[in-house]
Design a protein around this motif. Sequence first.
Motif, PDB file in Angstrom:
ATOM      1  N   UNK A   1       7.255  -3.866  19.131  1.00 29.52           N
ATOM      2  CA  UNK A   1       7.137  -2.496  18.689  1.00 29.52           C
ATOM      3  C   UNK A   1       5.805  -2.323  17.967  1.00 29.52           C
ATOM      4  N   UNK A   2       5.232  -1.171  18.102  1.00 29.06           N
ATOM      5  CA  UNK A   2       4.009  -0.892  17.366  1.00 29.06           C
ATOM      6  C   UNK A   2       3.100   0.027  18.156  1.00 29.06           C
ATOM      7  N   UNK A   3       1.994   0.322  17.554  1.00 29.93           N
ATOM      8  CA  UNK A   3       1.028   1.233  18.159  1.00 29.93           C
ATOM      9  C   UNK A   3      -0.367   0.636  18.083  1.00 29.93           C
ATOM     10  N   UNK A   4      -1.116   0.808  19.137  1.00 31.41           N
ATOM     11  CA  UNK A   4      -2.541   0.514  19.138  1.00 31.41           C
ATOM     12  C   UNK A   4      -3.244   1.839  19.337  1.00 31.41           C
ATOM     13  N   UNK A   5      -4.167   2.164  18.458  1.00 31.18           N
ATOM     14  CA  UNK A   5      -4.826   3.463  18.502  1.00 31.18           C
ATOM     15  C   UNK A   5      -6.332   3.263  18.488  1.00 31.18           C
ATOM     16  N   UNK A   6      -7.034   4.034  19.304  1.00 25.73           N
ATOM     17  CA  UNK A   6      -8.490   4.037  19.299  1.00 25.73           C
ATOM     18  C   UNK A   6      -8.967   5.476  19.213  1.00 25.73           C
ATOM     19  N   UNK A   7      -9.879   5.723  18.316  1.00 28.97           N
ATOM     20  CA  UNK A   7     -10.536   7.024  18.223  1.00 28.97           C
ATOM     21  C   UNK A   7     -12.006   6.773  18.488  1.00 28.97           C
ATOM     22  N   UNK A   8     -12.519   7.354  19.544  1.00 26.90           N
ATOM     23  CA  UNK A   8     -13.900   7.125  19.948  1.00 26.90           C
ATOM     24  C   UNK A   8     -14.664   8.429  19.779  1.00 26.90           C
ATOM     25  N   UNK A   9     -15.669   8.403  18.926  1.00 26.75           N
ATOM     26  CA  UNK A   9     -16.476   9.595  18.671  1.00 26.75           C
ATOM     27  C   UNK A   9     -17.860   9.385  19.270  1.00 26.75           C
ATOM     28  N   UNK A  10     -18.249  10.264  20.163  1.00 30.83           N
ATOM     29  CA  UNK A  10     -19.507  10.107  20.888  1.00 30.83           C
ATOM     30  C   UNK A  10     -20.277  11.420  20.818  1.00 30.83           C
ATOM     31  N   UNK A  11     -21.562  11.339  20.595  1.00 35.89           N
ATOM     32  CA  UNK A  11     -22.348  12.567  20.581  1.00 35.89           C
ATOM     33  C   UNK A  11     -23.773  12.341  20.142  1.00 35.89           C
ATOM     34  N   UNK A  12     -24.500  13.396  20.140  1.00 34.80           N
ATOM     35  CA  UNK A  12     -25.921  13.387  19.807  1.00 34.80           C
ATOM     36  C   UNK A  12     -26.139  12.971  18.355  1.00 34.80           C
ATOM     37  N   UNK A  47       8.702   3.332   4.864  1.00 39.64           N
ATOM     38  CA  UNK A  47       9.347   2.321   5.705  1.00 39.64           C
ATOM     39  C   UNK A  47       9.806   1.116   4.887  1.00 39.64           C
ATOM     40  N   UNK A  48       9.018   0.686   3.916  1.00 43.93           N
ATOM     41  CA  UNK A  48       9.423  -0.436   3.061  1.00 43.93           C
ATOM     42  C   UNK A  48      10.688  -0.092   2.289  1.00 43.93           C
ATOM     43  N   UNK A  49      10.803   1.156   1.827  1.00 37.30           N
ATOM     44  CA  UNK A  49      12.013   1.593   1.118  1.00 37.30           C
ATOM     45  C   UNK A  49      13.233   1.564   2.025  1.00 37.30           C
ATOM     46  N   UNK A  50      13.004   1.714   3.345  1.00 34.36           N
ATOM     47  CA  UNK A  50      14.090   1.655   4.324  1.00 34.36           C
ATOM     48  C   UNK A  50      14.365   0.240   4.811  1.00 34.36           C
ATOM     49  N   UNK A  51      13.662  -0.755   4.240  1.00 34.19           N
ATOM     50  CA  UNK A  51      13.926  -2.144   4.585  1.00 34.19           C
ATOM     51  C   UNK A  51      13.079  -2.708   5.718  1.00 34.19           C
ATOM     52  N   UNK A  52      12.094  -1.990   6.170  1.00 31.13           N
ATOM     53  CA  UNK A  52      11.228  -2.474   7.257  1.00 31.13           C
ATOM     54  C   UNK A  52      10.234  -3.492   6.721  1.00 31.13           C
ATOM     55  N   UNK A  53       9.880  -4.444   7.573  1.00 32.79           N
ATOM     56  CA  UNK A  53       8.772  -5.358   7.281  1.00 32.79           C
ATOM     57  C   UNK A  53       7.772  -5.229   8.420  1.00 32.79           C
ATOM     58  N   UNK A  54       6.512  -5.210   8.077  1.00 29.82           N
ATOM     59  CA  UNK A  54       5.483  -5.000   9.095  1.00 29.82           C
ATOM     60  C   UNK A  54       4.121  -5.336   8.519  1.00 29.82           C
ATOM     61  N   UNK A  55       3.126  -5.315   9.373  1.00 33.83           N
ATOM     62  CA  UNK A  55       1.756  -5.515   8.913  1.00 33.83           C
ATOM     63  C   UNK A  55       0.872  -4.438   9.536  1.00 33.83           C
ATOM     64  N   UNK A  56      -0.207  -4.142   8.851  1.00 31.01           N
ATOM     65  CA  UNK A  56      -1.156  -3.134   9.310  1.00 31.01           C
ATOM     66  C   UNK A  56      -2.535  -3.773   9.348  1.00 31.01           C
ATOM     67  N   UNK A  57      -3.205  -3.650  10.464  1.00 30.37           N
ATOM     68  CA  UNK A  57      -4.585  -4.112  10.592  1.00 30.37           C
ATOM     69  C   UNK A  57      -5.402  -2.950  11.114  1.00 30.37           C
TER      70      UNK A  57
END
Length: 89
Positions: A1-12, A47-57
Amino acid sequence: DGYNVTLFSYGQTGSGKTHTMQGTGVGVMRGLIPRSIDQIGEHQVQLKNDGWTFSVEMSFLEIYNESLRDLLRDDRKEECKHEIQVSSD
């Protein structure tokens, strides 16, 4: 479970990409980076209050003139730029 997200900003050059990402000051002048970190932190607490364990990078990088710059680096005096290399593999 989890999400991988990329935001790519391109311009002059000078069109406001870095300002949009980093912002200036507080409140409405904050950029996407501080807003994202705040929102992730708030959700993490719930989420921690709901008992979830996870990591964020996360990483926020700028590529300019074939140089990579870490936008989360605090020490602006010594910019840590990395060379981008392309191989034929």
